[in-house]
Every structure is written in structure tokens, then in C-alpha cells.
Design a protein around this motif. Structure first.
Motif, PDB file in Angstrom:
ATOM      1  N   ILE A   1      51.990  10.845  36.021  1.00 26.85           N
ATOM      2  CA  ILE A   1      51.327  11.113  34.727  1.00 26.85           C
ATOM      3  C   ILE A   1      52.303  11.768  33.750  1.00 26.85           C
ATOM      4  O   ILE A   1      52.460  11.295  32.629  1.00 26.85           O
ATOM      5  CB  ILE A   1      50.068  12.002  34.837  1.00 26.85           C
ATOM      6  CG1 ILE A   1      49.086  11.417  35.857  1.00 26.85           C
ATOM      7  CG2 ILE A   1      49.425  12.193  33.470  1.00 26.85           C
ATOM      8  CD1 ILE A   1      48.243  10.265  35.383  1.00 26.85           C
ATOM      9  N   GLY A   2      52.954  12.829  34.198  1.00 23.61           N
ATOM     10  CA  GLY A   2      53.914  13.511  33.334  1.00 23.61           C
ATOM     11  C   GLY A   2      54.464  14.718  34.065  1.00 23.61           C
ATOM     12  O   GLY A   2      53.960  15.085  35.128  1.00 23.61           O
TER      13      GLY A   2
ATOM     14  N   GLU B   1      58.466   5.451  30.162  1.00 23.38           N
ATOM     15  CA  GLU B   1      57.251   6.251  29.902  1.00 23.38           C
ATOM     16  C   GLU B   1      56.067   5.678  30.663  1.00 23.38           C
ATOM     17  O   GLU B   1      55.285   6.401  31.276  1.00 23.38           O
ATOM     18  CB  GLU B   1      56.902   6.241  28.408  1.00 23.38           C
ATOM     19  CG  GLU B   1      57.723   7.170  27.571  1.00 23.38           C
ATOM     20  CD  GLU B   1      57.303   7.121  26.096  1.00 23.38           C
ATOM     21  OE1 GLU B   1      56.107   6.920  25.814  1.00 23.38           O
ATOM     22  OE2 GLU B   1      58.188   7.260  25.246  1.00 23.38           O
ATOM     23  N   GLN B   2      55.943   4.358  30.604  1.00 27.16           N
ATOM     24  CA  GLN B   2      54.831   3.700  31.292  1.00 27.16           C
ATOM     25  C   GLN B   2      54.959   3.894  32.802  1.00 27.16           C
ATOM     26  O   GLN B   2      53.992   4.218  33.493  1.00 27.16           O
ATOM     27  CB  GLN B   2      54.815   2.211  30.935  1.00 27.16           C
ATOM     28  CG  GLN B   2      53.656   1.441  31.522  1.00 27.16           C
ATOM     29  CD  GLN B   2      52.310   1.863  30.942  1.00 27.16           C
ATOM     30  OE1 GLN B   2      52.124   1.868  29.739  1.00 27.16           O
ATOM     31  NE2 GLN B   2      51.371   2.232  31.810  1.00 27.16           N
ATOM     32  N   LEU B   3      56.183   3.730  33.317  1.00 23.69           N
ATOM     33  CA  LEU B   3      56.414   3.935  34.748  1.00 23.69           C
ATOM     34  C   LEU B   3      56.074   5.363  35.152  1.00 23.69           C
ATOM     35  O   LEU B   3      55.507   5.610  36.208  1.00 23.69           O
ATOM     36  CB  LEU B   3      57.889   3.643  35.095  1.00 23.69           C
ATOM     37  CG  LEU B   3      58.313   2.178  35.074  1.00 23.69           C
ATOM     38  CD1 LEU B   3      59.832   2.063  35.098  1.00 23.69           C
ATOM     39  CD2 LEU B   3      57.705   1.434  36.262  1.00 23.69           C
TER      40      LEU B   3
ATOM     41  N   PHE C   1      51.621  14.465  28.300  1.00 22.67           N
ATOM     42  CA  PHE C   1      51.878  13.044  28.558  1.00 22.67           C
ATOM     43  C   PHE C   1      53.326  12.689  28.215  1.00 22.67           C
ATOM     44  O   PHE C   1      53.972  13.376  27.421  1.00 22.67           O
ATOM     45  CB  PHE C   1      50.921  12.195  27.724  1.00 22.67           C
ATOM     46  CG  PHE C   1      49.500  12.228  28.212  1.00 22.67           C
ATOM     47  CD1 PHE C   1      49.162  11.680  29.445  1.00 22.67           C
ATOM     48  CD2 PHE C   1      48.504  12.808  27.461  1.00 22.67           C
ATOM     49  CE1 PHE C   1      47.849  11.703  29.900  1.00 22.67           C
ATOM     50  CE2 PHE C   1      47.185  12.846  27.904  1.00 22.67           C
ATOM     51  CZ  PHE C   1      46.861  12.290  29.130  1.00 22.67           C
TER      52      PHE C   1
ATOM     53  N   PHE D   1      53.936   7.387  33.710  1.00 21.39           N
ATOM     54  CA  PHE D   1      52.486   7.541  33.738  1.00 21.39           C
ATOM     55  C   PHE D   1      51.918   7.028  35.057  1.00 21.39           C
ATOM     56  O   PHE D   1      51.003   7.620  35.635  1.00 21.39           O
ATOM     57  CB  PHE D   1      51.848   6.812  32.554  1.00 21.39           C
ATOM     58  CG  PHE D   1      50.368   7.014  32.498  1.00 21.39           C
ATOM     59  CD1 PHE D   1      49.830   8.116  31.861  1.00 21.39           C
ATOM     60  CD2 PHE D   1      49.502   6.127  33.123  1.00 21.39           C
ATOM     61  CE1 PHE D   1      48.461   8.337  31.840  1.00 21.39           C
ATOM     62  CE2 PHE D   1      48.139   6.329  33.103  1.00 21.39           C
ATOM     63  CZ  PHE D   1      47.606   7.435  32.467  1.00 21.39           C
ATOM     64  N   ASN D   2      52.499   5.940  35.563  1.00 20.69           N
ATOM     65  CA  ASN D   2      52.009   5.335  36.809  1.00 20.69           C
ATOM     66  C   ASN D   2      52.364   6.124  38.056  1.00 20.69           C
ATOM     67  O   ASN D   2      51.852   5.837  39.132  1.00 20.69           O
ATOM     68  CB  ASN D   2      52.571   3.927  36.986  1.00 20.69           C
ATOM     69  CG  ASN D   2      52.080   2.994  35.905  1.00 20.69           C
ATOM     70  OD1 ASN D   2      51.132   3.302  35.205  1.00 20.69           O
ATOM     71  ND2 ASN D   2      52.747   1.868  35.764  1.00 20.69           N
ATOM     72  N   THR D   3      53.311   7.060  37.942  1.00 17.05           N
ATOM     73  CA  THR D   3      53.725   7.757  39.161  1.00 17.05           C
ATOM     74  C   THR D   3      53.350   9.236  39.171  1.00 17.05           C
ATOM     75  O   THR D   3      52.909   9.733  40.195  1.00 17.05           O
ATOM     76  CB  THR D   3      55.238   7.612  39.393  1.00 17.05           C
ATOM     77  OG1 THR D   3      55.923   7.866  38.165  1.00 17.05           O
ATOM     78  CG2 THR D   3      55.569   6.205  39.852  1.00 17.05           C
TER      79      THR D   3
END
Lengths: 475, 475
Positions: A348-349, A340-342, A149, A344-346
Motif C-alpha cells: 500500500i505504501g 507506484e502501482q506495484l 499512499f 500499492f499492490n504489495t
């Protein structure tokens, strides 16, 4: 002075500069080995090695029973392209059909790849990486198969942060976010920094991928005049910033693509002053920054950033292996949290296996050893390609003289048409990058970019010769 | 009938259904081995195996010198949650702080992972994948280190397309684009299909990642009433579509997340009729579609798509290994071309090594062998978790009964507060997913989602028991 090279290389570089600058003229006899040895206070064998290197680079030649001479073909380095003068009205980046054709040609393994800016795998430690990848999946199977993550593998972030010591930076692993390659890094950063409709200033010409990313996010590209030597024209930037709101400057200060220009340290500091004065962010793409031909790696703008105005992005695609798809972002905590949040939205990692292997590779010291070899190789490649262009291209051709990276920008004379040249070359199995894909305006129609990170073979030399012929036929 | 399972499993499934439906009551004595053998016309040893399986699933028990009995705790299956009734005004998906806390808890390897919807690696063929990855980097080093440009590795696309035969599909490799995991697939598709401000209909509750992706692209989520058994309420969709423009329906028809519902085939066809009538596209997320507990895999909506209205997205993160970061999109040629360009602009392409290894793995038949085992394992996990929830959670708890996938949706009675439960559980090292992250509205405050794809241990059972206690204390 070359930081980690051998003495004879430094000597050869010095002589090459004298030849390049015209201090030593074509046909000039070189000082004898003994005379040079005395002049520089070095051993005769070192001079011999230096002359050998210059000869292998095609700068001097040995005439039997006579000595060493400056080669004729190198006599007059081609003129540099002029500072560019794009239209400074902001533009919406258009979709680019030409780009589509280029990408297909650049992905064709049958073509001589002067098109795609990717190094020959011969120059990369692919066996070593393969063995480390194999060991990682074997010994750290669970970590390799599980999500990593955001912000990414701690040990890899630590290794990347530690590399900032090379430019006196003080990044810590907490400042780093691992991404799926450099484009992902730029995308995440632009999403965090901008809103659709914002203006982002870029060099002109600039990497077509950057223009596409801007279009992707509904941003307006403001193309700035750019020098093939010193990069973005800061006076033009200042003028623009004083009449309109610029949200961010997206720059490749260290060996820009396609011009290969290197922004002087003073200009980097000046850019930061402008950023503070006109309240814009700087997105620094450092993807070629460690590929200097001699001396220390140039200092990123980030080194002078005391206000958190610079987001530094890079990747290992240009310096280690394109297929790894691992890049990174260095930024302040709150921006990083948002990205980081962005992420995750595109995606995940970033992929886990590559993160593990890269952390291992960096920790082993193998990356620096590779870079030392790779830089010398690239310098040789660039010199050979430059000489070949000088020799085969029509009179009046202008050519960049980068001190790092691996692309050359060729400005053809007169009636040359880069798109027609691209098509004619493609038909003969030669891939090049036509100038018009490096702008969102109708420009650079007489320019092409050449990837020089190729093993020098008759095929490559033949391709450059053929390009020269095709260009002549257009002239 | 189970397509590829053993006869005793089919028999056990039949009996389990009778117990589940109440035809067989708690405390009922099971028919003797001989009687059952005669009744069903199968061998006594098959009945013994079936009874053994039912016992291992906790459905029946053996009393010494007496025979087999239906277990008491399984007597009354918990009631299903009702069809949801979200507010059908379109909403802008808000940023979700709760989600941030959840993701940190879900990434914590110290927690009992009932939170993140990811299987225990014990259930995945990680050793086999590791060995194939190792061989690929060794034997195909160059391909592993070089870019794999969109649409991705031809052999992997061929293998993925060939899997459509399992649902009588006729995909060819030309219909497939390889992506960096499932989220990347959804992002690329939404970018190609929609503009900011468009309305996209989704199930309610739905996977929080989908809501985040919608927000990311400035889209409005229209949450639709959803049945825990049959999925999206198509009458509600039809009503909504007749009064407003819906650009796309983003659905997980086969084992939705978090409800686990399965849309009946008739409804899938009805959805396509609505798509034609009201001119919307269907984005079908099939990430759990191959994880049915018995029988054939359910048919994707794509199977009935004659007009190119369905874009099918999936990945290998839920069924093979989360860390691979390989997903895919099946769509028509012109959409696919657009998405290739978008992909180049965001990640260049999916990671090369994983594409090579996955192509190899699929070609070997190992994936299907793994899926056969994995489905049985998941079914057992779900039964155990369901029993444990029935046993330990407060009276009035409702629970879903999925026939595939690996998540349970628990609706708590009375004054229960999922957020407080999440926090209390996290403090005790138990990660769960609180209901409110699965909506963009203020809903599902008394619901939680449990990941059941965990090896059944005292620790896991203890965690569910403790959750039940915590929920009781709130009641």
C-alpha cells in the motif's frame, strides 16, 4: 581535501596515506612538530592534533623522550585481494541454506556483531530521532495514523530530492517514490524493469540480498569480475553484453558491499555509454554513497544520466537507523508511475510516522551534522579493525582498503574455510558473514566480511584476535 | 445476544430486526414503555434507552403527545442484490486504468470519502496510540531504531496469538509472522503457496487489491458466484474444482469486501472438506473479522483447520490505524519459515516502532475497549447510510445488509453506469468505488461500493443524496 573536516584531520589523512603507501616506513621517526609545522605551513598545535589523531588510530606511537615513530605493526599494509574471476555463465541464484544460518546469527543480540552490516546504535542520533518521532505523532497525529499512499509524503520527497544538489543533481520531488526500505526499492525497480528469465549483471562478490531479490523475481544473475578498488570490470561487462542480452546492471558503485570498491567517475560514464550501446538499464544502489571517509561524497552514476537509463535507489537504514524502514527510488515519470502501482499492490505504501519524522529530521539540518560525525567515526572504526586484522590474522591474509562504508572483505590464505570459521566463531558468540553467501556460485570459500561500525572495545578487539587464531588453526 | 454490549442495545437490536423483517410495519405505533417493559421483563428505563437508540438510528420517531412510531422511510428495506453469476472461465487479471483513477480520488483529502474503505480517524484511538508510540520511542529507543528481523517482535506475536482465544483458537507466538500490513501478508502467502499460472478462486465481486495481487504474481483468478448474505457459492466451487486444478481459495469469509457477506460456520467446515478432497489451500483474509455489530466475533475458518490447510492473514489497518502498516500471518512452521525468507528478500522486516507500540497497546487491553466502542459506532454508521440510500436512491436500487465491517454494495437499477457516476461524483468532490474495479471481468457496471465509516454530517448525508440524484438522472 576534506570538505567539512578540520585542518588537523586533513593533515592526518595525508600522513596516513604516506604511511599506507610505504613512503614512510615502519620505525621511521616522524618529523618533529616544528619541522612538520614549517614544512606544511601550519601551526604547531595543528600538527600536535594531527599526531594525536594518528596515534589514536594506531598508525604512529610516541616513545618517551624520543618523539613519534611509525608503528611497526602498520608497516606493511596487507595486500589487496585480486580482481575476482567469477564464472561468467549466467546462473540461476540458488536458495542458500548458509544464508539462513547467517541471518539467525546476525540477528542475535548476544553475539559480537561483526556479521550484520549495521552500525552500532551508539553512532546514530537515536535520541534525536526518538524525540522527533514523539513530536510528530503528538503534533501530526492524524497524518501519522492515516495511509500515506504512493508516491509518499510530499515534504519527504522534496527533502530527498534536494539532497541531489550535493552531487550537482537536479532531482525534483516528482522524481521520488518513498519505499519501505532499500530492499523494497530494489524489488519494485526490478519488477518494473525486468521479466522472469532476464539476465541482470552484478558485481561479484555482491550483497547477498541482491542475489536473493534476483532469485525472487526469477532473474538470472550474471556475476562480473570486480576489483576491490575500482569495482565492476567494465571490459568484462562489454564482452558479455556483446554476446548476450543483458536487461539491467545492478551495481553498488559507491562503496560496494562487500568489497567497498569505488567506481571511478570515468568508469561511471563508460558504464552509461555501454548501457546506451547495448540497451540495458542501470539500477544503482547508493545505500553507502554518503559514507565517504573524506572529501565530497562520490558522484552517483545518475549524475550523468541524460537518457533516463539509471534508476537510483537508496535508504536511510545504513546511515541513520535500520529500524525506520524508509528507502526511496529516483526514476523517470513513466517508470515511477508503474512502480507506484506495484507498491500499492504489495505494501500500500511506506509507514507514515517514519516519513513525517524523517522529513522533519532532514529539514532541520540534523542529518548532515550527523553524517559529518558519523563519517569520522567510521573512518576510525575501519582503521582500527584493519590494524587488528593485520596484527592477528595469518600471514598471507589479504584485506580491502575501502574509502567509505563500513565493511571489510578478508581473503584468508591457504586451506582456510569460511563456513567452518563462521560456525566456529558463532559457537564462541562471534557473528561474521561467510564469503559464500555473496555469490550464487561455489566461490569465496576462503573469504569473510567484517562489519566494522562498532564501538571499539576489548570485546571487539578480542573477537578479531580470536577470529585470527581460529583462521590460523585452519591454515 | 450482544456479548459485551448493554441490555438496552440488545433490546434495540431485537426491535430493529422486527422492523427490518417487516414484522413491525411503517407507521405502526410502538408498544408503550410500560407495555414493552412488562412484555420483556425489563425496567422501563431500559426500554427508554432502547427507544432512544432506535430513534437516534432513525428507525422510530416520537410524535408529540402520542408516542413512538416506526418511521415511514424504513418501511421496506431495499431488496438484496442477487447472488452474482460471474463467468467461471479462469481469467488473467488485467491492468485496470479505472483503478488508477479510483486510487487518486480515494487519496484526496478534499473529497467526501465514501470511496476508500478506511474509517474516519474520529472513530480511532489515535491519541492513545500516539501517546504509546511516543513512550515507546522514548523508553525503548534502541529497539525502535534497530531492525526487527522476521518473524517480528516476540511480544507482539504473543499478543496476536493470544487473541485467537476469542474464537477458541490455539495459536502460539511461533505460528505468527508480522508483516508490513495486510497486503504484504497476502503477497507473502501467495508467493509461498503458488507458482505463476496457478488458479486461485475468489469471491466475485472481491476487493480489487486481491485481484491486483493475483495479477502481480501471474496467477489466474477464478471468480465464483457469491451471495451477499452467505458469501462464496461452495457448490460452484466444488463443480469448478472437479474439472480443473485449483491451487488455492482466497476468501474473506467474515464480512467480505465489498459484499459484506458472512459465510455460515457450516459452510466454513464444508470449504475445508472441499480443500482436503481437491487438495487446495485456503488463504483466509480476516481483516474485518473483529468488526461484527453484535454478539461474538464470527469464527475464522482457521478454527476448524486440523491439516494445516488454512493460512490466516489479517492486519490492524481496518480496525485500528491504516498508517501503522502492521499485519500478520498465521500458518504452519514450514510455510512460515519459507515466508520469513521471502520477507527478508522484500522488506527485511516490518517497521520496528509500530511493532513495539502495538504490542504495548494490545497488552494494555485498550484494543478490546476500542473495538467495543468501534463496533457500536460502525453499526450506527451503517444504519444511517442504509437509510439514506433507501431514501435518496432511485426505485429498484438493491442494497446489501452486512452484519459487520463498514462497506455497502449498491446495485443500481436499469441503465445506471457506475463509471459515469464515479466520474460525475468525483467532479463534485465525492469519492465512491465503482463496481467494475471489483472484478477482472466486464461486470458490476451498475454497482458502487460505499464506505460508511464516516462521522454522520450534513456533508455526508448531502453527498449520498447527491449520488442518488446523479443515479436518477442516469436512469
Amino acid at each position: 581535501m576534506a570538505q567539512q573536516g578540520f585542518l588537523y584531520e586533513t593533515v592526518a589523512d595525508n600522513i596516513a596515506r604516506r604511511i599506507g603507501s610505504g613512503v614512510m616506513q615502519p620505525g621511521d621517526k616522524m618529523p618533529s612538530l616544528r619541522a612538520m609545522s614549517t614544512e606544511l605551513g601550519i601551526s604547531i598545535s595543528t600538527v600536535m592534533q594531527a599526531y594525536g589523531l594518528l596515534e589514536s588510530r594506531g598508525l604512529i606511537e610516541t616513545l618517551p623522550q624520543s618523539g613519534h615513530y611509525v608503528r611497526h605493526s602498520t608497516a606493511r599494509p596487507l595486500e589487496l585481494p585480486a580482481i575476482t574471476s567469477p564464472d561468467m555463465e549466467r546462473t540461476n541464484v540458488p536458495g542458500n541454506r548458509m544464508l539462513h544460518d547467517f541471518l539467525h546469527s546476525a540477528a542475535n543480540p548476544e553475539h559480537v556483531q561483526l556479521g550484520c552490516a549495521a552500525p552500532s546504535l551508539d553512532f546514530l542520533p537515536v535520541k534525536r530521532m526518538a524525540s522527533i518521532l514523539g513530536r510528530c505523532v503528538r503534533e501530526q497525529t492524524e497524518a501519522a495514523m492515516q495511509y500515506q499512499f504512493p508516491p509518499g509524503l510530499p515534504e519527504l520527497r522534496r527533502q530527498i530530492a534536494a539532497r541531489s544538489l550535493k552531487w550537482m543533481g537536479e532531482l525534483s520531488s516528482r522524481d521520488i517514490l518513498i519505499t519501505s526500505g532499500g530492499m523494497d526499492a530494489l524489488n519494485l525497480t526490478l519488477q518494473a524493469l525486468t521479466k522472469p528469465g532476464d539476465t541482470v549483471a552484478v558485481e561479484s562478490p555482491t550483497f547477498f540480498g541482491l542475489l536473493q531479490v534476483l532469485e525472487h523475481h526469477g532473474l538470472r544473475a550474471l556475476e562480473l569480475p570486480t576489483s576491490p578498488q575500482t569495482g565492476m570490470d567494465l571490459r568484462a561487462l562489454e564482452e558479455a553484453a556483446s554476446v548476450r542480452r543483458i536487461r539491467a546492471v545492478l551495481t553498488i558503485p559507491c562503496f560496494s558491499n562487500p568489497l567497498g570498491s569505488l567506481m571511478p567517475d570515468q568508469s561511471k560514464q563508460k558504464l552509461l555509454e555501454l548501457a546506451a550501446k547495448h540497451d540495458f538499464m542501470v539500477l544503482e544502489d547508493d545505500i553507502y554513497g554518503e559514507l565517504q571517509y573524506s572529501g565530497r561524497r562520490p558522484t552517483p552514476i545518475k549524475a550523468w544520466d541524460t537518457e533516463g537509463r539509471v534508476v537510483l535507489c537508496s535508504s536511510f537504514s545504513k546511515s541513520l537507523a535500520p529500524g525506520l524502514r524508509i528507502g526511496w527510488i529516483a526514476a523517470g515519470q513513466s517508470l515511477l508511475g508503474e512502480m507506484e502501482q506495484l507498491q500499492f499492490n504489495t505494501t500500500i505504501g511506506a509507514p507514515s510516522i517514519q516519513q513525517l519524522a524523517l522529513a522533519d529530521f532532514l529539514a532541520s539540518g540534523a542529518y548532515d551534522a550527523h553524517l559529518r560525525r558519523f563519517r569520522r567515526t567510521l573512518r576510525d572504526c575501519m582503521e582500527r579493525c584493519s590494524l587488528s586484522v593485520r596484527e592477528h590474522f595469518p600471514r598471507g591474509t589479504r584485506l580491502t582498503r575501502p574509502s567509505g562504508g563500513y565493511v571489510l572483505w578478508v581473503e584468508l590464505p591457504g586451506g582456510a574455510n569460511a563456513i567452518r570459521l563462521f560456525q566456529a566463531a558463532m559457537a564462541e558468540g562471534i557473528s561474521i558473514a561467510p564469503g559464500p553467501i555473496f555469490t550464487s556460485q561455489a566461490r569465496y570459500g576462503n573469504c569473510i566480511r567484517l562489519n566494522c561500525a562498532l564501538r571499539w572495545t576489548d570485546e571487539v578487539e578480542g573477537a578479531i584476535q580470536r577470529l585470527g587464531q581460529l583462521a590460523r588453526e585452519q591454515g
